[in-house]
Design an enzyme around this catalytic site. Structure first.
Site, mmCIF file in Angstrom:
data_model
loop_
_atom_site.group_PDB
_atom_site.id
_atom_site.type_symbol
_atom_site.label_atom_id
_atom_site.label_comp_id
_atom_site.label_asym_id
_atom_site.label_seq_id
_atom_site.Cartn_x
_atom_site.Cartn_y
_atom_site.Cartn_z
ATOM 1 N N ILE A 21 0.831 -1.205 0.000
ATOM 2 C CA ILE A 21 0.000 0.000 0.000
ATOM 3 C C ILE A 21 0.865 1.253 0.000
ATOM 4 C CG2 ILE A 21 -1.623 1.375 1.359
ATOM 5 C CD1 ILE A 21 -2.877 -1.247 2.331
ATOM 6 N N ASN A 94 1.996 5.013 7.225
ATOM 7 C CA ASN A 94 1.631 3.682 6.763
ATOM 8 C C ASN A 94 2.485 2.583 7.400
ATOM 9 O OD1 ASN A 94 0.296 1.800 4.767
ATOM 10 N ND2 ASN A 94 2.428 1.590 4.131
ATOM 11 N N SER A 146 -6.684 -0.024 10.439
ATOM 12 C CA SER A 146 -7.136 -1.303 9.884
ATOM 13 C C SER A 146 -8.555 -1.581 10.349
ATOM 14 C CB SER A 146 -6.216 -2.431 10.382
ATOM 15 O OG SER A 146 -6.777 -3.702 10.110
ATOM 16 N N TYR A 159 -2.288 -6.677 17.529
ATOM 17 C CA TYR A 159 -2.395 -5.848 16.325
ATOM 18 C C TYR A 159 -3.631 -4.955 16.394
ATOM 19 C CZ TYR A 159 -2.870 -4.671 11.358
ATOM 20 O OH TYR A 159 -3.002 -4.008 10.161
ATOM 21 N N LYS A 163 -4.023 -0.766 16.311
ATOM 22 C CA LYS A 163 -4.812 -0.071 15.298
ATOM 23 C C LYS A 163 -5.964 0.709 15.931
ATOM 24 C CE LYS A 163 -2.237 -1.171 11.888
ATOM 25 N NZ LYS A 163 -1.509 -0.150 11.123
#
Length: 194
Positions: A21, A94, A146, A159, A163
């Site tokens: 990305i 990012n 995310s 994770y 996020k």
């Protein structure tokens, strides 16, 4: 006939832009007229090939390495990008790491690494870039989060936590910086084919 370049004259730093990305975001910024600094953490191959593509478009580009687990390194990344570009108008956060692991199997080291890279490094990089944006009259920040930050999934507790933290801090930062001419948003992609 080429369409109008919406980012002509803008200067952008895209983190985690050696692959995936981030690399495509960096290339699109250049297609839209921006000069770009790409950040990579490990192999320089993807970032350097993107630099060559961007330069072929007639824009300035550089690839800089930084370890997001080291705050001094991310501040040095910001300083290097500011020096190269002469300031930063756009920051796309990012860079990040992910792993799937059952909750009861997560080690302290894995937890620390994920939070250091995904939120702590991003936070202090952004802090340094905002200092520069305020000198130049504003800017735009986009934080990549995310779907895991808002929806539960097995074996994503660490994770997802990082996020979710990005989402919460983005909301607060957007309110704090709006009156200073800095727009802050987040994007929460789902699965992306590679």
């Amino acid at each position: 006939m080429r369409t109008q370049q919406r980012l002509a004259g803008k200067r952008a730093l895209i983190t985690g832009s050696g692959t995936g990305i981030g690399r495509e975001v960096a290339l699109e910024f250049a297609r839209q007229g921006a000069d770009v600094v790409l950040h990579f953490a490990h192999s320089s191959e993807g970032a350097m090939s993107a630099v060559a593509e961007i330069e072929a478009m007639g824009h300035r580009a550089a690839a800089l390495k930084a370890n997001f687990a080291d705050v001094d390194d991310v501040v040095a990344l910001a300083d290097g990008a500011i020096d190269f570009l002469g300031g930063i108008d756009c920051l796309v956060n990012n860079a990040g790491v992910t792993f799937n692991k059952p909750f009861l199997k997560v080690t302290r080291e894995q937890f620390q690494t994920a939070y250091d890279i995904n939120i702590r490094g991003q936070f202090f990089l952004t802090q340094r870039v905002v200092e520069d944006m305020l000198v130049h009259g504003g800017g735009v920040i986009c934080n990549m989060t995310s779907v895991h930050g808002v929806a539960g999934a097995p074996e994503h507790s660490v994770y997802a936590g990082t996020k979710g933290a990005i989402i919460a801090y983005t909301r607060s930062l957007a309110v704090e910086l709006a009156h200073k001419g800095i727009r802050v948003n987040a994007i929460a992609p789902g699965m992306v084919p590679v």
